[in-house]
Enzyme design. Sequence first.
Site, PDB file in Angstrom:
ATOM      1  N   LYS A   1       6.571   0.833 -11.697  1.00 26.24           N
ATOM      2  CA  LYS A   1       4.727   1.352 -11.967  1.00 26.24           C
ATOM      3  C   LYS A   1       3.997   1.627 -12.379  1.00 26.24           C
ATOM      4  CE  LYS A   1       5.319   3.568  -6.823  1.00 26.24           C
ATOM      5  NZ  LYS A   1       7.332   4.132  -6.381  1.00 26.24           N
ATOM      6  N   LEU A   2       3.945   0.253 -13.278  1.00 27.10           N
ATOM      7  CA  LEU A   2       2.724   0.380 -14.274  1.00 27.10           C
ATOM      8  C   LEU A   2       1.283   0.807 -14.428  1.00 27.10           C
ATOM      9  CD1 LEU A   2       5.027  -2.144 -16.776  1.00 27.10           C
ATOM     10  CD2 LEU A   2       5.084   0.355 -16.563  1.00 27.10           C
TER      11      LEU A   2
ATOM     12  N   ASP B   1      -2.012   1.683 -17.258  1.00 27.11           N
ATOM     13  CA  ASP B   1      -2.313   1.588 -18.455  1.00 27.11           C
ATOM     14  C   ASP B   1      -3.254   0.883 -18.353  1.00 27.11           C
ATOM     15  OD1 ASP B   1      -2.207   2.834 -20.928  1.00 27.11           O
ATOM     16  OD2 ASP B   1      -0.658   3.839 -20.880  1.00 27.11           O
ATOM     17  N   ILE B   2      -3.703   0.071 -20.032  1.00 28.31           N
ATOM     18  CA  ILE B   2      -4.873  -0.367 -20.939  1.00 28.31           C
ATOM     19  C   ILE B   2      -3.621  -1.572 -20.338  1.00 28.31           C
ATOM     20  CG2 ILE B   2      -5.627   0.826 -21.700  1.00 28.31           C
ATOM     21  CD1 ILE B   2      -4.809   0.199 -24.330  1.00 28.31           C
ATOM     22  N   PRO B   3      -4.310  -2.934 -20.198  1.00 33.63           N
ATOM     23  CA  PRO B   3      -3.549  -3.920 -20.547  1.00 33.63           C
ATOM     24  C   PRO B   3      -3.152  -4.631 -21.624  1.00 33.63           C
ATOM     25  CG  PRO B   3      -6.311  -4.664 -19.814  1.00 33.63           C
ATOM     26  CD  PRO B   3      -5.555  -3.265 -20.257  1.00 33.63           C
TER      27      PRO B   3
ATOM     28  N   LYS C   1      17.045  -0.983  -6.333  1.00 30.92           N
ATOM     29  CA  LYS C   1      15.838  -1.045  -7.292  1.00 30.92           C
ATOM     30  C   LYS C   1      16.631   0.506  -7.375  1.00 30.92           C
ATOM     31  CE  LYS C   1      12.773   2.402  -4.093  1.00 30.92           C
ATOM     32  NZ  LYS C   1      12.250   3.139  -5.053  1.00 30.92           N
TER      33      LYS C   1
ATOM     34  N   ASP D   1      11.338  -0.313 -10.190  1.00 25.86           N
ATOM     35  CA  ASP D   1      10.171   0.295  -9.592  1.00 25.86           C
ATOM     36  C   ASP D   1       9.364   0.954 -10.197  1.00 25.86           C
ATOM     37  OD1 ASP D   1       8.445   2.100  -8.201  1.00 25.86           O
ATOM     38  OD2 ASP D   1       9.977   2.428  -6.716  1.00 25.86           O
TER      39      ASP D   1
ATOM     40  N   GLY E   1      16.552   3.479   1.745  1.00 23.69           N
ATOM     41  CA  GLY E   1      17.651   4.241   0.508  1.00 23.69           C
ATOM     42  C   GLY E   1      17.787   4.701   1.323  1.00 23.69           C
TER      43      GLY E   1
HETATM   44  O1  C5P Z   1      15.804   6.946   1.201  1.00 23.57           O
HETATM   45  P1  C5P Z   1      14.151   6.006   1.473  1.00 23.57           P
HETATM   46  O2  C5P Z   1      14.566   4.670   2.765  1.00 23.57           O
HETATM   47  O3  C5P Z   1      13.321   6.741   2.555  1.00 23.57           O
HETATM   48  O4  C5P Z   1      13.607   5.362   0.456  1.00 23.57           O
HETATM   49  C1  C5P Z   1      13.171   4.272   0.117  1.00 23.57           C
HETATM   50  C2  C5P Z   1      12.334   3.918  -0.971  1.00 23.57           C
HETATM   51  O5  C5P Z   1      11.567   3.712  -1.292  1.00 23.57           O
HETATM   52  C3  C5P Z   1      12.490   5.331  -1.691  1.00 23.57           C
HETATM   53  O6  C5P Z   1      12.535   4.908  -2.751  1.00 23.57           O
HETATM   54  C4  C5P Z   1      10.653   5.747  -1.831  1.00 23.57           C
HETATM   55  O7  C5P Z   1      10.603   6.098  -3.109  1.00 23.57           O
HETATM   56  C5  C5P Z   1      10.070   4.543  -1.760  1.00 23.57           C
HETATM   57  N1  C5P Z   1       8.828   3.540  -1.490  1.00 23.57           N
HETATM   58  C6  C5P Z   1       8.689   4.667  -0.123  1.00 23.57           C
HETATM   59  N2  C5P Z   1       7.295   4.653  -0.132  1.00 23.57           N
HETATM   60  C7  C5P Z   1       6.444   3.140  -0.743  1.00 23.57           C
HETATM   61  C8  C5P Z   1       6.950   3.461  -1.975  1.00 23.57           C
HETATM   62  C9  C5P Z   1       8.550   3.995  -2.497  1.00 23.57           C
HETATM   63  O8  C5P Z   1       9.303   5.684   0.090  1.00 23.57           O
HETATM   64  N3  C5P Z   1       5.332   3.622  -0.406  1.00 23.57           N
END
Ligand code: C5P
Length: 234
Positions: free
Chosen positions: A62-63, A65-67, A33, A60, A211
């Site tokens: 996360k768009l 905006d207008i269609p 990601k 990732d 992560g």
């Molecule tokens: O390091 P960690 O496992 O917490 O990373 C989780 C990833 O998922 C990060 O990139 C974080 O921004 C993303 N994320 C999240 N919770 C959400 C949406 C995205 O932890 N609701």
Amino acid sequence: MIQRDVIVACDFPTLRQTTQFLDLFTDEKPFLKIGMELYYGEGAEAVRELKRRGHRIFLDLKLHDIPNTVRRTMSVLSHLDIDMCNVHAAGTAAMMRAAVEGATREDGTRPLIVAVTQLTSTSEDTMRSELLIDTSIGDCITRYAMNARAAGLDGVVCSPLEASAIKDACGETFLTVTPGVRFTDSTADDQSRTASPAMARELGSDFIVVGRPITAATDPVQAYRRCLSDFLQL
Ligand code: C5P
């Protein structure tokens, strides 16, 4: 049928740091990601380089905006050959339909498109008092997921703890992509509602986004393998 997988959240500020981390993996090509930080810092070339290295990519961004803008932007992103990307369900069903149209390539293929419902940083209080959404956060998440499904999206990003309610509302094949994953013997960092890889599997996650339990581990490759085997029940 979509194959369950572990997606490694590469929250590094530069491509160089990302590739240094990925060089540790000699036998595997994890699904990655890539977020706004790397994309805005290094641009599309970072995505091209990671694709050249053989990784699948969840972009990732996360768009919202207008269609018309989302349609055109999705077309650009889709031509980077990404494998998954996302939009905010709050952008409306019309925007989500435009995202699917824009993402569809000339040969009919497209990346998976998933919706963000409510960010996990938004509490029900904030949702009611600032966003003026007068319902429970659970209802809102389920309704947004249903809108996403009706608009032709493939799934949503959600907590593993929400996955089964979303499957109940939208069907088994509607994908749940779930961050907030922690090993039972590791720190939660700033995540509050966490599940282990094995629990996420039990709860119906299709993809777990992991992560720091991998990127900050003493042995990231071993941590990645542990995630895979726990999640895929190998
Ligand atoms: O390091 P960690 O496992 O917490 O990373 C989780 C990833 O998922 C990060 O990139 C974080 O921004 C993303 N994320 C999240 N919770 C959400 C949406 C995205 O932890 N609701």
